[in-house]
Design a protein around this motif. Structure first.
Motif, PDB file in Angstrom:
ATOM      1  N   ARG A  28       0.898  -1.075   0.130  1.00 31.08           N
ATOM      2  CA  ARG A  28      -0.109   0.123   0.196  1.00 31.08           C
ATOM      3  C   ARG A  28       0.840   1.265   0.102  1.00 31.08           C
ATOM      4  NH1 ARG A  28      -3.802  -0.488   4.943  1.00 31.08           N
ATOM      5  NH2 ARG A  28      -4.541   1.661   4.012  1.00 31.08           N
ATOM      6  N   ALA A  29       2.088   1.226   0.875  1.00 28.61           N
ATOM      7  CA  ALA A  29       2.817   2.232   0.683  1.00 28.61           C
ATOM      8  C   ALA A  29       3.415   2.609  -0.542  1.00 28.61           C
ATOM      9  CB  ALA A  29       4.044   2.156   1.987  1.00 28.61           C
ATOM     10  N   ARG A  30       3.735   1.586  -1.196  1.00 26.16           N
ATOM     11  CA  ARG A  30       4.195   1.822  -2.611  1.00 26.16           C
ATOM     12  C   ARG A  30       3.406   2.411  -3.729  1.00 26.16           C
ATOM     13  NH1 ARG A  30       5.776  -2.247  -5.904  1.00 26.16           N
ATOM     14  NH2 ARG A  30       7.715  -1.275  -6.872  1.00 26.16           N
ATOM     15  N   GLN A  31       2.058   2.096  -3.374  1.00 23.95           N
ATOM     16  CA  GLN A  31       1.054   2.545  -4.194  1.00 23.95           C
ATOM     17  C   GLN A  31       0.791   3.878  -4.081  1.00 23.95           C
ATOM     18  OE1 GLN A  31      -2.217  -0.040  -3.566  1.00 23.95           O
ATOM     19  NE2 GLN A  31      -1.513  -1.734  -5.026  1.00 23.95           N
ATOM     20  N   ALA A  32       1.107   4.325  -2.771  1.00 26.76           N
ATOM     21  CA  ALA A  32       0.641   5.710  -2.473  1.00 26.76           C
ATOM     22  C   ALA A  32       1.908   6.723  -2.929  1.00 26.76           C
ATOM     23  CB  ALA A  32       0.700   6.077  -0.958  1.00 26.76           C
ATOM     24  N   VAL A  33       2.942   5.936  -2.923  1.00 27.61           N
ATOM     25  CA  VAL A  33       4.253   7.059  -3.359  1.00 27.61           C
ATOM     26  C   VAL A  33       4.581   6.924  -4.572  1.00 27.61           C
ATOM     27  CG1 VAL A  33       6.738   7.229  -2.962  1.00 27.61           C
ATOM     28  CG2 VAL A  33       5.269   6.795  -1.118  1.00 27.61           C
ATOM     29  N   PHE A  34       4.326   5.593  -5.409  1.00 29.56           N
ATOM     30  CA  PHE A  34       5.194   5.582  -6.726  1.00 29.56           C
ATOM     31  C   PHE A  34       3.866   5.812  -7.689  1.00 29.56           C
ATOM     32  CE2 PHE A  34       8.386   2.838  -4.869  1.00 29.56           C
ATOM     33  CZ  PHE A  34       9.011   3.697  -4.330  1.00 29.56           C
ATOM     34  N   THR A  35       4.310   6.006  -8.954  1.00 28.64           N
ATOM     35  CA  THR A  35       3.288   6.126 -10.120  1.00 28.64           C
ATOM     36  C   THR A  35       3.057   4.500 -10.397  1.00 28.64           C
ATOM     37  OG1 THR A  35       4.987   5.816 -11.812  1.00 28.64           O
ATOM     38  CG2 THR A  35       4.157   7.936 -10.882  1.00 28.64           C
ATOM     39  N   THR A  36       2.100   4.409 -11.183  1.00 29.82           N
ATOM     40  CA  THR A  36       1.660   3.080 -11.689  1.00 29.82           C
ATOM     41  C   THR A  36       2.511   2.416 -12.322  1.00 29.82           C
ATOM     42  OG1 THR A  36      -0.763   3.781 -11.912  1.00 29.82           O
ATOM     43  CG2 THR A  36      -0.163   1.928 -13.067  1.00 29.82           C
ATOM     44  N   ASP A  37       3.280   3.065 -13.297  1.00 32.79           N
ATOM     45  CA  ASP A  37       4.196   2.099 -13.999  1.00 32.79           C
ATOM     46  C   ASP A  37       5.518   1.833 -12.980  1.00 32.79           C
ATOM     47  OD1 ASP A  37       3.126   2.619 -16.217  1.00 32.79           O
ATOM     48  OD2 ASP A  37       4.248   4.518 -16.800  1.00 32.79           O
ATOM     49  N   VAL A  38       5.804   2.586 -11.854  1.00 37.00           N
ATOM     50  CA  VAL A  38       7.018   2.283 -10.893  1.00 37.00           C
ATOM     51  C   VAL A  38       6.563   1.222 -10.278  1.00 37.00           C
ATOM     52  CG1 VAL A  38       8.293   3.000  -9.156  1.00 37.00           C
ATOM     53  CG2 VAL A  38       7.921   4.671 -11.209  1.00 37.00           C
ATOM     54  N   VAL A  39       5.042   1.209  -9.748  1.00 38.83           N
ATOM     55  CA  VAL A  39       4.790   0.189  -9.007  1.00 38.83           C
ATOM     56  C   VAL A  39       4.914  -1.162  -9.698  1.00 38.83           C
ATOM     57  CG1 VAL A  39       2.607  -1.012  -7.862  1.00 38.83           C
ATOM     58  CG2 VAL A  39       3.125   1.791  -7.591  1.00 38.83           C
ATOM     59  N   ALA A  40       4.820  -1.182 -10.720  1.00 44.70           N
ATOM     60  CA  ALA A  40       4.679  -2.436 -11.729  1.00 44.70           C
ATOM     61  C   ALA A  40       6.154  -2.731 -11.961  1.00 44.70           C
ATOM     62  CB  ALA A  40       4.127  -2.447 -13.198  1.00 44.70           C
ATOM     63  N   GLY A  41       7.112  -2.029 -11.585  1.00 44.07           N
ATOM     64  CA  GLY A  41       8.529  -2.297 -11.769  1.00 44.07           C
ATOM     65  C   GLY A  41       9.203  -3.036 -10.568  1.00 44.07           C
ATOM     66  N   PRO A  42      10.604  -3.018 -10.593  1.00 40.35           N
ATOM     67  CA  PRO A  42      11.240  -3.929  -9.605  1.00 40.35           C
ATOM     68  C   PRO A  42      11.345  -2.889  -8.232  1.00 40.35           C
ATOM     69  CG  PRO A  42      12.691  -3.359 -11.206  1.00 40.35           C
ATOM     70  CD  PRO A  42      11.373  -2.813 -11.750  1.00 40.35           C
ATOM     71  N   LEU A  43      11.448  -1.448  -8.393  1.00 39.19           N
ATOM     72  CA  LEU A  43      11.792  -0.487  -7.149  1.00 39.19           C
ATOM     73  C   LEU A  43      11.208  -1.171  -5.876  1.00 39.19           C
ATOM     74  CD1 LEU A  43      13.567   1.828  -6.636  1.00 39.19           C
ATOM     75  CD2 LEU A  43      11.639   3.152  -7.225  1.00 39.19           C
ATOM     76  N   ALA A  44      12.006  -1.272  -5.022  1.00 41.40           N
ATOM     77  CA  ALA A  44      11.489  -1.870  -3.502  1.00 41.40           C
ATOM     78  C   ALA A  44      10.528  -2.523  -3.729  1.00 41.40           C
ATOM     79  CB  ALA A  44      11.050  -0.451  -2.911  1.00 41.40           C
ATOM     80  N   LYS A  45      10.579  -3.529  -4.493  1.00 38.52           N
ATOM     81  CA  LYS A  45       9.303  -4.642  -4.647  1.00 38.52           C
ATOM     82  C   LYS A  45       8.930  -5.207  -3.501  1.00 38.52           C
ATOM     83  CE  LYS A  45       6.499  -6.339  -7.823  1.00 38.52           C
ATOM     84  NZ  LYS A  45       5.460  -5.402  -8.993  1.00 38.52           N
ATOM     85  N   ARG A  46      10.095  -5.623  -2.877  1.00 44.22           N
ATOM     86  CA  ARG A  46       9.817  -6.392  -1.312  1.00 44.22           C
ATOM     87  C   ARG A  46      10.462  -5.433  -0.184  1.00 44.22           C
ATOM     88  NH1 ARG A  46      13.786 -10.779  -1.942  1.00 44.22           N
ATOM     89  NH2 ARG A  46      14.854  -9.094  -2.519  1.00 44.22           N
ATOM     90  N   PRO A  47       9.914  -5.747   0.999  1.00 42.62           N
ATOM     91  CA  PRO A  47      10.422  -4.951   2.109  1.00 42.62           C
ATOM     92  C   PRO A  47      11.970  -5.126   2.135  1.00 42.62           C
ATOM     93  CG  PRO A  47       8.381  -6.022   2.698  1.00 42.62           C
ATOM     94  CD  PRO A  47       8.487  -6.323   1.226  1.00 42.62           C
ATOM     95  N   TYR A  48      12.321  -6.559   1.974  1.00 43.07           N
ATOM     96  CA  TYR A  48      13.682  -6.888   2.104  1.00 43.07           C
ATOM     97  C   TYR A  48      14.688  -5.926   1.312  1.00 43.07           C
ATOM     98  CZ  TYR A  48      17.630 -10.180   3.259  1.00 43.07           C
ATOM     99  OH  TYR A  48      18.593 -10.711   3.850  1.00 43.07           O
ATOM    100  N   ASP A  49      14.082  -5.249   0.291  1.00 43.48           N
ATOM    101  CA  ASP A  49      14.957  -4.446  -0.647  1.00 43.48           C
ATOM    102  C   ASP A  49      15.259  -3.235   0.218  1.00 43.48           C
ATOM    103  OD1 ASP A  49      14.875  -5.836  -2.788  1.00 43.48           O
ATOM    104  OD2 ASP A  49      12.818  -5.085  -3.470  1.00 43.48           O
ATOM    105  N   LEU A  50      14.730  -2.907   1.234  1.00 41.90           N
ATOM    106  CA  LEU A  50      15.370  -1.789   2.030  1.00 41.90           C
ATOM    107  C   LEU A  50      16.800  -2.159   2.586  1.00 41.90           C
ATOM    108  CD1 LEU A  50      11.936  -0.858   4.063  1.00 41.90           C
ATOM    109  CD2 LEU A  50      13.069   0.457   2.102  1.00 41.90           C
ATOM    110  N   ARG A  51      16.826  -3.424   3.023  1.00 39.10           N
ATOM    111  CA  ARG A  51      18.052  -3.742   3.682  1.00 39.10           C
ATOM    112  C   ARG A  51      19.124  -3.593   2.584  1.00 39.10           C
ATOM    113  NH1 ARG A  51      21.342  -7.186   6.404  1.00 39.10           N
ATOM    114  NH2 ARG A  51      22.494  -8.991   5.384  1.00 39.10           N
ATOM    115  N   HIS A  52      18.912  -4.136   1.182  1.00 41.22           N
ATOM    116  CA  HIS A  52      19.741  -3.880   0.236  1.00 41.22           C
ATOM    117  C   HIS A  52      20.177  -2.268  -0.316  1.00 41.22           C
ATOM    118  CE1 HIS A  52      19.385  -8.061  -0.692  1.00 41.22           C
ATOM    119  NE2 HIS A  52      18.342  -8.121  -1.207  1.00 41.22           N
ATOM    120  N   ALA A  53      19.027  -1.515  -0.014  1.00 49.07           N
ATOM    121  CA  ALA A  53      19.230  -0.162   0.009  1.00 49.07           C
ATOM    122  C   ALA A  53      20.235   0.423   1.005  1.00 49.07           C
ATOM    123  CB  ALA A  53      17.962   0.513   0.094  1.00 49.07           C
ATOM    124  N   ALA A  54      20.082  -0.011   2.232  1.00 47.31           N
ATOM    125  CA  ALA A  54      21.023   0.462   3.371  1.00 47.31           C
ATOM    126  C   ALA A  54      22.434   0.051   3.035  1.00 47.31           C
ATOM    127  CB  ALA A  54      20.506  -0.294   4.698  1.00 47.31           C
TER     128      ALA A  54
END
Length: 456
Positions: free
Chosen positions: A379-405
């Motif tokens: 729900r947070a991704r849908q609130a922040v990103f556009t439809t095209d970005v939501v369909a892509g890989p950006l922060a697709k999973r919560p685990y991606d936050l660890r990768h970002a860190a």
């Protein structure tokens, strides 16, 4: 083996209790001058199936073994060990040595091995077969009555499964290894999945050698093409930048009742590179927080989500040591000012669970379920990103936050040895996993090439 063709099979008997309710079904048959044999079943379907097998063997002129009472096609050598029996014994013998997740993965792998060894003809449905075998390999669910279909599938598997000695035949072992390379949908399995399946098979074979069922390991005597397994690298497209991370955390804080209690949860993953199971096991006593500024987090325990049937406590998760570390070995992670503020806000608003954990389920105070925080994240991704970005890989999973860190630390100039220590990696795994995320190095290299080209 003393056999006879003089067989008499009676109709199946219905057994009733004093109230007249049918409690079981008995199949009776007689060989020559011997006393009658019988088998009792809880369900009508199982009894009918067994009765039909006896009748079929009699009509085909198959000899019956006087010792067991069964057709010779249903008997086994005295020293033979049924593969399914061995797999169950292996699970039971190693149960207390393994973590709940290891139990689960091994049981599923042995289930795949067993299905590959079973004949194709007259198979129960795939759903019933997989359910029956998985339940049977789990000592916590083995005695649960799952209905006639599951029980019948297990009974069929026990009768149809070959002896462990069949693995000594390359004509059996080679197709088995090939079957382990394929998923249920027919697609090629991932290299890591194949590795886990073959490791479970190898472990069971080594157990069979210990028990005297096999003399040598047949896997060492057969040549198969090895799958190349490369370390999975983080996709840079999945890694959020600091501004995107802050926007996502802010959006979570606006998501009704479920969102605000999880802001610090996701904050620990982004600012401290903690795994979800580590955040679930985080306690107030693991925090060293000043009123503001830099603090420290001692990551000591994890609570991986595995399911209550695989744990000894009967809970969906159990506290255990950190991944790839001894049980009593933790690691210290710096807590940046932004996370210090989030943790203070969380403690002030929500306190802790009875066992001092920071994050707990809304219903029973247990572990925060992956379904719960996964739904909030979506729900947070849908609130922040556009439809095209939501369909892509950006922060697709919560685990991606660890990768970002981790990527932020590396690109910020923190030396790899320190980043590896904070993240709980070896330096080798760290650099291989995050090789594609080191954008700063790529930019610097291109600048140097451009400078060199200007000089000619």
């Amino acid at each position: 083996m003393d056999t006879t063709y003089n067989v008499r099979i009676w109709a199946t008997q219905r057994r009733k209790n004093p109230q007249g309710k049918i409690t079981s079904y008995r199949v009776r048959w007689k060989l020559a001058e011997l006393p009658p044999f019988h088998e009792t079943f809880r369900g009508k379907t199982q009894a009918a199936s067994f009765h039909a097998e006896l009748v079929s063997a009699q009509r085909k002129g198959i000899a019956f073994d006087k010792a067991s009472g069964l057709p010779v096609t249903m008997t086994r050598r005295k020293d033979a060990v049924n593969w399914l029996v061995l797999a169950r014994q292996y699970m039971d013998a190693r149960w207390h040595d393994w973590s709940p997740n290891h139990r689960k993965h091994t049981a599923y792998a042995l289930m795949e091995v067993t299905i590959a060894l079973l004949p194709i003809d007259n198979r129960p449905s795939t759903k019933d077969l997989r359910r029956a075998l998985t339940r049977h390999l789990n000592r916590n669910t083995r005695s649960i009555d799952d209905g006639d279909a599951t029980w019948s599938a297990l009974r069929w598997s026990e009768r149809s499964c070959p002896d462990t000695s069949a693995l000594e035949d390359p004509a059996v072992l080679r197709p088995l290894l090939q079957a382990l390379d394929v998923n249920l949908n027919g697609e090629r399995a991932a290299a890591n999945t194949v590795r886990l399946r073959r490791r479970a098979l190898d472990g069971a074979i080594r157990f069979a050698i210990e028990q005297g069922s096999l003399d040598t390991n047949p896997l060492q005597e057969i040549q198969v093409k090895k799958r190349t397994q490369s370390l999975r690298q983080v996709d840079p497209r999945a890694v959020v930048n600091p501004m995107q991370a802050r926007m996502l955390l802010a959006a979570i804080g606006e998501l009704g009742k479920q969102g605000p209690p999880l802001v610090a949860f996701f904050g620990c993953m982004y600012y401290a590179a903690m795994r979800p199971e580590e955040v679930c096991g985080l306690k107030k006593g693991n925090l060293v927080l000043p009123s503001s500024g830099w603090g420290e987090i001692y990551v000591e325990k994890a609570r991986p989500e595995v399911g209550n049937t695989w744990t000894d406590s009967g809970e969906a998760s159990e506290e255990r040591g950190l991944k790839h570390r001894d049980d009593d070995t933790g690691r210290t992670v710096p807590c940046p000012p932004q996370l210090t503020e989030l943790l203070h806000q969380h403690l002030s608003s929500y306190g802790t669970a009875r066992d001092d954990r920071l994050f707990r389920g809304a219903r029973d105070g247990g572990r925060v379920g992956s379904t719960t925080y996964g739904r909030v994240w979506a729900r947070a991704r849908q609130a922040v990103f556009t439809t095209d970005v939501v369909a892509g890989p950006l922060a697709k999973r919560p685990y991606d936050l660890r990768h970002a860190a981790v990527s932020t630390w590396l690109n910020g100039g923190v030396e790899p040895t320190r980043v590896a220590k904070w993240a709980g990696h070896s330096v080798k795994v760290l650099l291989e996993t995050y090789a594609k995320c080191l954008d700063g190095g790529e930019t610097l290299a291109r600048d140097r090439v451009e400078d060199a080209l200007r000089g000619w």
